[in-house]
Design an enzyme around this catalytic site. Structure first.
Site, short mmCIF file in Angstrom:
data_model
loop_
_atom_site.label_atom_id
_atom_site.label_comp_id
_atom_site.label_asym_id
_atom_site.label_seq_id
_atom_site.Cartn_x
_atom_site.Cartn_y
_atom_site.Cartn_z
N THR A 157 11.06 9.84 -12.45
CA THR A 157 10.40 8.93 -13.38
C THR A 157 9.71 7.73 -12.72
OG1 THR A 157 12.63 8.06 -13.74
CG2 THR A 157 11.68 9.44 -15.46
N ALA A 192 8.21 14.23 -6.70
CA ALA A 192 8.22 15.02 -7.94
C ALA A 192 7.75 14.15 -9.10
CB ALA A 192 9.64 15.52 -8.20
N ALA A 243 2.72 2.79 -5.29
CA ALA A 243 2.41 1.84 -6.37
C ALA A 243 1.10 1.09 -6.08
CB ALA A 243 3.55 0.85 -6.54
N LYS A 273 4.92 22.18 -11.27
CA LYS A 273 6.31 21.99 -11.68
C LYS A 273 6.44 22.21 -13.18
CE LYS A 273 9.71 18.24 -11.95
NZ LYS A 273 9.98 16.83 -11.70
N VAL A 331 9.01 8.42 0.29
CA VAL A 331 9.53 9.51 -0.55
C VAL A 331 8.88 9.37 -1.93
CG1 VAL A 331 11.74 10.00 0.55
CG2 VAL A 331 11.54 8.06 -1.00
N GLY A 335 0.82 -1.22 0.00
CA GLY A 335 0.00 0.00 0.00
C GLY A 335 0.85 1.26 0.00
N SER A 375 1.04 -3.55 5.28
CA SER A 375 1.43 -3.69 6.68
C SER A 375 1.96 -2.36 7.18
CB SER A 375 2.52 -4.77 6.77
OG SER A 375 3.23 -4.62 7.97
N PRO A 384 13.21 21.73 -19.21
CA PRO A 384 11.82 22.20 -19.09
C PRO A 384 10.82 21.19 -19.62
CG PRO A 384 12.80 23.04 -21.11
CD PRO A 384 13.85 22.16 -20.46
P1 FAD Z 1 6.84 1.10 -0.97
O1 FAD Z 1 6.54 2.52 -0.73
O2 FAD Z 1 8.07 0.52 -0.31
O3 FAD Z 1 5.59 0.27 -0.49
C1 FAD Z 1 5.66 -1.12 -0.25
C2 FAD Z 1 4.37 -1.59 0.41
O4 FAD Z 1 4.43 -3.00 0.53
C3 FAD Z 1 4.13 -1.03 1.79
O5 FAD Z 1 2.78 -0.71 1.96
C4 FAD Z 1 4.49 -2.20 2.70
O6 FAD Z 1 3.78 -2.16 3.90
C5 FAD Z 1 4.05 -3.36 1.83
N1 FAD Z 1 4.70 -4.61 2.19
C6 FAD Z 1 5.99 -4.99 1.99
N2 FAD Z 1 6.22 -6.21 2.48
C7 FAD Z 1 5.02 -6.63 3.00
C8 FAD Z 1 4.60 -7.80 3.67
N3 FAD Z 1 5.44 -8.80 3.94
N4 FAD Z 1 3.32 -7.88 4.08
C9 FAD Z 1 2.44 -6.88 3.82
N5 FAD Z 1 2.79 -5.74 3.20
C10 FAD Z 1 4.06 -5.63 2.80
N6 FAD Z 1 9.58 8.71 -7.58
C11 FAD Z 1 9.15 9.75 -8.27
O7 FAD Z 1 8.38 9.59 -9.21
N7 FAD Z 1 9.56 11.02 -7.96
C12 FAD Z 1 10.47 11.26 -6.97
O8 FAD Z 1 10.79 12.41 -6.71
C13 FAD Z 1 11.00 10.15 -6.27
N8 FAD Z 1 11.94 10.31 -5.30
C14 FAD Z 1 12.47 9.20 -4.72
C15 FAD Z 1 13.55 9.32 -3.84
C16 FAD Z 1 14.13 8.20 -3.29
C17 FAD Z 1 15.33 8.33 -2.39
C18 FAD Z 1 13.62 6.91 -3.55
C19 FAD Z 1 14.21 5.68 -2.92
C20 FAD Z 1 12.54 6.79 -4.40
C21 FAD Z 1 11.98 7.91 -5.01
N9 FAD Z 1 10.94 7.77 -5.91
C22 FAD Z 1 10.50 8.87 -6.61
C23 FAD Z 1 10.31 6.48 -6.14
C24 FAD Z 1 9.02 6.39 -5.37
O9 FAD Z 1 9.23 6.67 -4.00
C25 FAD Z 1 8.43 5.01 -5.51
O10 FAD Z 1 8.35 4.68 -6.87
C26 FAD Z 1 7.06 4.95 -4.94
O11 FAD Z 1 7.04 5.42 -3.64
C27 FAD Z 1 6.51 3.55 -5.01
O12 FAD Z 1 6.98 2.75 -3.99
P2 FAD Z 1 6.27 1.34 -3.82
O13 FAD Z 1 4.83 1.58 -3.57
O14 FAD Z 1 6.66 0.47 -4.96
O15 FAD Z 1 6.99 0.74 -2.53
#
Ligand code: FAD
Length: 503
Positions: free
Chosen positions: A345, A51, A16, A79, A48, A13, A40, A97
């Site tokens: 991205t 942007a 993504a 932006k 994070v 959650g 969880s 830009p």
């Molecule tokens: P996460 O946010 O890690 O979510 C994972 C989910 O899975 C959580 O809800 C967690 O609870 C759940 N989960 C994991 N294991 C289990 C389990 N065993 N049981 C139940 N639940 C579980 N993107 C941009 O487009 N612009 C930006 O400016 C940007 N800046 C960034 C800066 C940094 C330093 C980083 C690292 C990333 C950045 N990103 C950026 C990328 C962006 O943060 C991610 O693409 C976005 O947050 C998606 O993350 P996610 O949902 O895939 O993973």
């Protein structure tokens, strides 16, 4: 008999997971297919990702959300691009830009005419031909206006927002459309003994959540795609040596800038993302070239105001899964791969993964030919973006630290080497296989990183110099006037979409 799916389980959650849940809840509408999201709170999200790029407007349109409501709910700002400071040389600054530079003349891209006149000493700055480049430093912003033939009719923009508020906003949206959320930590993944298809995930309280399609949004860990399916991760660390980030919010002293800032540092770069209520900041660095303590000192010494929270420490490996879709598991978000946020991205890649999944939405037979196409398109997309990000590091003249000397000397993918060679020879730029970044983007970064073409398109010489100069001069005046006519970013937000609480 219908072979339509009856149940979808989204694991995770974060951004993504909730983007996927929101989009599927919209497109599946009244269908009988259930959507369950498991997350969880104990594990949490990366927290994070603030942007974005203009394609997010398409996502918002798909959901049918009201933009002002969205901006208010996520403390967002607008932006117009990304400003890169100190990249090719210390002291350099350029904006990548959104939108275009000039307009093609007789089917030849604008920049060839610019290159000719610059070579003759008649013009100097390409940014005078981009509305975003002129408006951003003045802190101006407006949405496109209905004025025919005006640059104000074609303003391209994106958002900078609070990642946790964004996930909350999408959660409200998805839950209002019958997405069921289950809180719990997944401890086991049950697979069919022969096919290897995932049948259910088991939570720490023993509950099993069954499904037919599983979407892995579990973050870097890749709980389903990596751990259960065994799909390997391909590292790009050789080309993208940054593997750590420190992130921290801080107070913002003045009005919010309508752009993201990326400042090159000794062993990586620092971002500054202005939101309505604060600035987001982070130092993306290479652990092979700097200790964490020094990176922390650098970040904290380069903030615009007092910190507003603890440091968030993140580790990552740039790269991608060998396959994004395996059997009945589709990886979306960090579980599928990661490119550092230099060009904002990742959220786009989530959006694009969702769009492709909708386009190739499976039935219960999971046709392998669809899966192969999805993987081919996803790999091509992320690899073209990878090349664009590498360009910023490779095309540097900096020699003031081991990190920059490494970047300058490293080998690069053939696909990028060819792009640079084509541009260097005759200023030619091509957008290949529906790649994300347009010729404008490649041009902005190539010139911004001091890659100067040896020649321009030969047909440009058919246009007499004086009339050409007059035309371009008029164009830049029109753009300058249009930028000056825009309201300030701050006034625009105040008028249309200021968040209720500004702290
Ligand atoms: P996460 O946010 O890690 O979510 C994972 C989910 O899975 C959580 O809800 C967690 O609870 C759940 N989960 C994991 N294991 C289990 C389990 N065993 N049981 C139940 N639940 C579980 N993107 C941009 O487009 N612009 C930006 O400016 C940007 N800046 C960034 C800066 C940094 C330093 C980083 C690292 C990333 C950045 N990103 C950026 C990328 C962006 O943060 C991610 O693409 C976005 O947050 C998606 O993350 P996610 O949902 O895939 O993973």
């Amino acid at each position: 008999m219908s072979h339509a799916l009856r149940s979808i389980v989204i694991v995770g959650g974060g951004t993504a997971g909730w983007m996927t849940a929101a989009a599927l809840s919209k497109v599946l509408g009244q269908s009988d297919c259930s959507i369950t999201l498991v997350e969880s709170e104990q594990i949490g999200t990366v927290g994070v990702g603030e942007a974005t790029i203009p394609q997010i407007l398409t996502f918002n349109r798909l959901l049918g959300i009201d933009e002002d409501d969205f901006v208010r709910s996520t403390q967002a700002t607008f932006k117009l691009g990304i400003r890169f400071d100190d990249w090719a040389r210390v002291g350099d600054s350029y904006l990548h830009p959104f939108g275009v530079f000039g307009v093609p003349i007789e089917a030849i891209p604008f920049h060839h005419y610019f290159l000719k006149l610059r070579g003759l000493g008649r013009l100097e700055r390409i940014d005078e031909f981009s509305l975003a480049c002129m408006a951003a430093p003045q802190g101006r912003f407006t949405r496109p206006l209905d004025i025919p033939n005006s640059p104000l009719a074609q303003i391209a923009y994106a958002f900078q927002f609070d990642a946790s508020l964004y996930a909350r906003f999408l959660r409200r949206y998805a839950e209002a459309r019958r997405v069921q959320r289950i809180e719990g930590r997944i401890t086991h993944v049950h697979q069919h003994a022969e096919s290897g298809f995932v049948e259910s995930v088991e939570l720490d309280n023993g509950r099993r959540v069954e499904g037919e399609l599983f979407i892995d949004c579990s973050g870097f860990r890749g709980l389903l795609i990596g751990e259960a399916m065994g799909v390997a991760y391909r590292s790009w660390s050789h080309w993208l040596p940054c593997d750590r980030a420190l992130a921290v919010p801080c107070q913002r002293p003045g009005p919010p800038e309508p752009f993201t800032c990326a400042t090159a540092r000794t062993a990586g770069w620092q971002w500054r993302i202005p939101l309505q209520h604060r600035n987001g900041n982070g130092y993306v660095y290479s652990s092979g070239f700097i200790e964490e303590a020094e990176a922390e000192t650098t970040l904290l010494a380069n903030l615009d105001g007092a910190t507003l929270g603890p440091l968030n420490r993140l580790r990552f490996t740039p790269g991608r899964r060998e396959r994004f879709w395996e059997r009945n598991v589709v990886a979306i978000g960090l579980s599928s791969g990661f490119l550092e946020p230099l060009e904002s991205t990742s959220i786009h890649l989530i959006q694009s993964g969702i769009a492709k999944l909708i386009g190739m939405f499976p039935g219960r037979d999971f046709a392998q030919v669809d899966i192969d196409k999805y993987n081919q398109q996803s790999i091509n997309e992320i690899e073209r973006i990878r090349d664009f990000v590498i360009l910023h590091y490779k095309a540097t003249e900096r020699e003031d630290s081991p990190f920059w000397r490494y970047c300058n000397a490293m080998s690069i993918p053939d696909s990028l080497a060819e792009k640079i060679a084509l541009f260097r020879a005759n200023g030619r730029l091509y957008r290949e296989h529906d790649e994300l970044f347009s010729e404008t983007s490649w041009l902005a970064v190539m010139l911004g990183q001091r890659i100067v073409p040896d020649a321009y398109h030969p047909l440009v010489d058919g246009y007499p110099i004086e009339p050409l100069f007059q035309y371009l001069d008029q164009t830049r005046q029109v753009i300058r006037r249009a930028a000056a006519a825009m309201p300030t970013h701050e006034a625009f937000i105040r008028q249309h979409c200021q968040a209720a609480t500004n702290h």
